[in-house]
Design a protein around this motif. Structure first.
Motif: not given
Lengths: 364, 398
Positions: B146, B186, B190, B192-194, B214-215, B217-218
């Motif tokens: 995050n 990453v 993936t 959760g990554m934008r 990164f929100d 992001c697994h």
């Protein structure tokens, strides 16, 4: 292949020169500067290390080592780190011997080179600089005129190191506007050595003005046969040698002021822990390294017998500015203490200022 | 033996790169400067193909940096569009395991163009990378990332094009300070990554400089570079942080190589213009006889040389496996400042030709400036040099 590592042999010579510089030169350099004289003993010790004579070929009585501007630069830096006056004194015979080694005729090599293969220091020198505004080595006021079997030299020279002590001089003079070198023996009629010069720095080195009044030398004293002689190469060797020595002087000043900055406490902390001082030292260190690498590159070109005027003159100018910046900051970091003669930084500033004036120091 | 002669192979590499710079980069240089955020598709495809053939291999070695100087002589912004593992790759090389190297970089020679990026800077921290606030939290066999990263060079291309990757620096334990700082790989796409936005910049406009969010992001647990353990080694120095710094020792000379390419472009332009005017630079003439123009140009050339030789030395030391932390920072500090000054002086000297967008010189001045900023500003590098020569820790010299 691009590499920044000196050969094993060069590393050995450097470590020998370094040891001599820190063990011998650094013990007496202040006293030499104050007295305006260098004890003979230290010069003889240096001579015995063979720094100048090692590249004289066996046929002329020397050890026949490789003659290399890179090796010469490495030696010049170490000795100048020890002391500039002494370094110039120690290497001075090369001003005469190296142009003969590189460009002399066979009979000139045979006659003069064995003199420098001796155990004992042999004072010899060269005269290039002239005491006037706008001096230009490519446009000399000193003239040479062919008169039968002799050349007649006329003119004035200054900053001739060891002129009074030397038996042999290489005098640069213009023949029809082109700079040539002439071998002039000490007792030649018309050669007059003036008073010892008083300079801002390099005070331990003796330098003289010299005048040539209808000074006759044999025709065969013209250095080299016209094809072997390369004045520009001599100038480039001088530029490289002076740049290397400037690096040595600057390194001495940087190291001393760096150590001082770690010792001297102000406002509860060593002054070196303040960025204003630390950044000065960082810039000094970067510029010293940059100048050294540029010196090596120009020396490398000389060793490959390539045209090196661009590299050599760029680094010489850069080194002139660098050594002044670094030695001035050396004084500045010590503040008032830098201004008093108890510390060596003022000496290095005086010596450093000279590089823009020095010329014709082809000792590599 | 001290030697400045490139090998035959290196000379060929320089020639090939120079040809690309002239034929592929220069003709579109102005266009992509004025069409920011538009992708130079043809250049990307072509350089990707050449890279995979080996003709334009770009790494951290001397040969690669000789290529990089040439390409940046062509255009530094476009150089930053050339596909490859980039700074992300450098980070993986510096602290990844063999298995990670093959897992993350193995596919970088095949398929469509791919990019690698490194995400370190945040809105609240630039050079002080130990102040990073992005977090990585362990969740079973995964890490959850995050945070917000800015100024990510290659950011959009790396995060969005299949096969790309972003190396993210995040803390696993805020209370541990530097010791908690780790890097994570990453893969592109993936969840959760934008990419939040692309910056509009002074120069190197062809290069995408992205903000990445990164929100939750697994990523797999195995995507951490180096050890996951938080262990104080001594006074705040830790392996994770050292990993970041080791990366910089390798990448700073590369940025210095980029810088000198831009500086040389400006120098060549001036000298070519003067040559056409019949003006010669007289090397070897005593200083007091030189014109101001000659003195300026000689100073610029000497500074270019100084920067280049410091750069080559730092790279050579790396090739000899010698520690080069001091020398890398010396090269970067000198090169960044030198080309900033060279290009600015060049604009002054060229007068109307310098300031006009009809020529590329004004662009090179804008491009050059980034080299004094990214991969550590000139000031940070001076600080590192100062610490090294004074033998001070970061606490003793802040």
């Amino acid at each position: 292949m691009i590499s920044f590592s000196p050969t094993e042999e060069q590393q050995m010579i450097v470590s020998m020169a370094k040891q001599f510089a820190s063990g011998e030169m650094r013990k007496i350099y202040r006293q030499c500067d104050e007295n305006g004289a260098i004890p003979e003993g230290v010069i003889d010790t240096a001579w015995k290390m063979g720094l100048t004579s090692s590249s004289i070929p066996e046929e002329y009585g020397g050890p026949g080592g490789e003659h290399s501007a890179i090796t010469g630069s490495l030696i010049a830096e170490e000795l100048a780190w020890g002391d500039l006056s002494m370094a110039m004194h120690i290497l001075c015979p090369a001003l005469f011997a190296y142009p003969i080694l590189e460009m002399g005729t066979e009979s000139q090599r045979k006659k003069y080179l064995p003199l420098f293969s001796d155990e004992k220091y042999k004072a010899a020198t060269s005269g290039l600089i002239e005491p006037r505004f706008g001096f230009d080595p490519y446009s000399l006021s000193t003239t040479a005129r062919l008169d039968g079997n002799e050349y007649v030299l006329n003119g004035e020279k200054c900053y001739v190191p060891l002129a009074a002590e030397a038996d042999l001089l290489l005098v640069y003079a213009a023949e029809d506007g082109t700079s040539h070198a002439f071998i002039v023996e000490r007792d030649t009629k018309g050669l007059e050595i003036g008073e010892r010069e008083k300079n801002m720095g390099i005070r331990a080195l003796t330098t003289y003005e010299l005048s040539l009044k209808n000074c006759h030398v044999p025709k065969e004293n013209l250095l080299g046969d016209p094809r072997g002689y390369d004045f520009n190469r001599i100038m480039n060797c001088s530029r490289v040698a002076l740049s290397a020595m400037a690096v040595g002087v600057a390194k001495a000043a940087m190291e001393y002021s760096r150590d001082y900055a770690k010792e001297r406490v102000a406002f509860g902390e060593p002054i070196g822990s303040r960025q204003t001082v630390a950044f000065m030292l960082a810039e000094m260190a970067i510029e010293i390294d940059a100048t050294r690498l540029m010196t090596w590159e120009a020396a490398w070109k000389l060793d490959r017998k390539e045209e090196a005027t661009k590299e050599a003159s760029l680094v010489k100018t850069y080194a002139d500015d660098m050594v002044l910046m670094v030695t001035d900051r050396g004084v500045q970091i010590l503040g008032g203490h830098g201004y008093v003669r108890e510390h060596p930084v003022e000496l290095w500033l005086r010596n450093g200022r000279g590089f823009a004036t020095f010329d014709g120091m082809a000792i590599v | 033996m001290i030697d400045f002669e490139p090998t035959q192979e290196q000379k060929e590499a320089i020639d090939i790169a120079h040809e690309f710079a002239e034929e592929l980069f220069r003709p579109v240089s102005r266009y992509y400067d004025e069409h920011e955020h538009e992708s130079p598709r043809e250049l990307i495809d072509k350089t990707w193909g050449e890279r995979n053939k080996g003709t334009l291999a770009l790494g951290l070695d001397v040969t690669a940096c000789l290529r990089i100087e040439e390409l940046c002589w062509g255009d530094a912004g476009l150089f930053l569009c050339v596909p490859g593992p980039g700074l992300g790759g450098a980070a993986i090389f510096a602290s990844g395991t063999k298995e990670q190297l093959s897992r993350f970089l193995g596919h970088f020679n095949e398929g469509d163009p791919k990019w690698g990026a490194m995400a370190m800077t945040e809105p609240g921290c630039g050079s002080d990378t130990s102040a990073i606030t992005a977090t990585a939290t362990r969740d079973g066999a995964e890490w959850v990332l995050n945070g917000e990263k800015i100024f990510v060079t290659w950011g959009k291309r790396a995060a969005e094009n299949p096969g790309g990757l972003v190396v993210v620096w995040a803390t696993v334990d805020k209370s541990a300070g530097r010791a908690g700082m780790k890097s994570f790989v990453v893969p592109a796409g993936t969840p959760g990554m934008r990419v939040e936005k692309l910056e509009k910049k002074l120069g190197i406009r062809a290069s995408d400089t992205a903000t990445i969010i990164f929100d939750n992001c697994h990523i797999p647990f195995e995507n951490i570079l180096g050890s996951p353990e938080v262990k104080k080694v001594d006074k705040g120095e830790t392996k994770g942080f050292k990993g970041a710094m080791a990366t910089f020792d390798a990448t700073r000379p590369v940025v210095a190589a980029m810088a000198i390419g831009v500086g040389r472009a400006a120098l060549d332009f001036i000298k070519e213009t003067l040559r056409k005017q019949g003006i010669q630079i007289r090397y070897g003439v005593p200083r007091q006889k030189l014109t101001v123009l000659e003195r300026d140009i000689m100073e610029m050339e000497a500074n270019y040389k100084a920067a280049k030789l410091l750069t080559l030395r730092a790279l050579w030391m790396m090739s000899q496996f010698q520690p080069n932390n001091l020398e890398a920072s010396m090269a970067k500090a000198k090169a960044g400042l030198a080309v900033t000054k060279i290009t600015q002086k060049a604009v002054e000297i060229m007068g109307p030709l310098g300031y006009s967008r009809k020529y590329l010189l004004e662009k090179w001045m804008r491009d050059a400036k980034i080299n004094d900023i990214f991969e550590g500003t000139g000031q940070i590098n001076m600080l590192i040099v100062a610490r090294r020569i004074l033998d001070y820790s970061r606490d003793q010299l802040r």
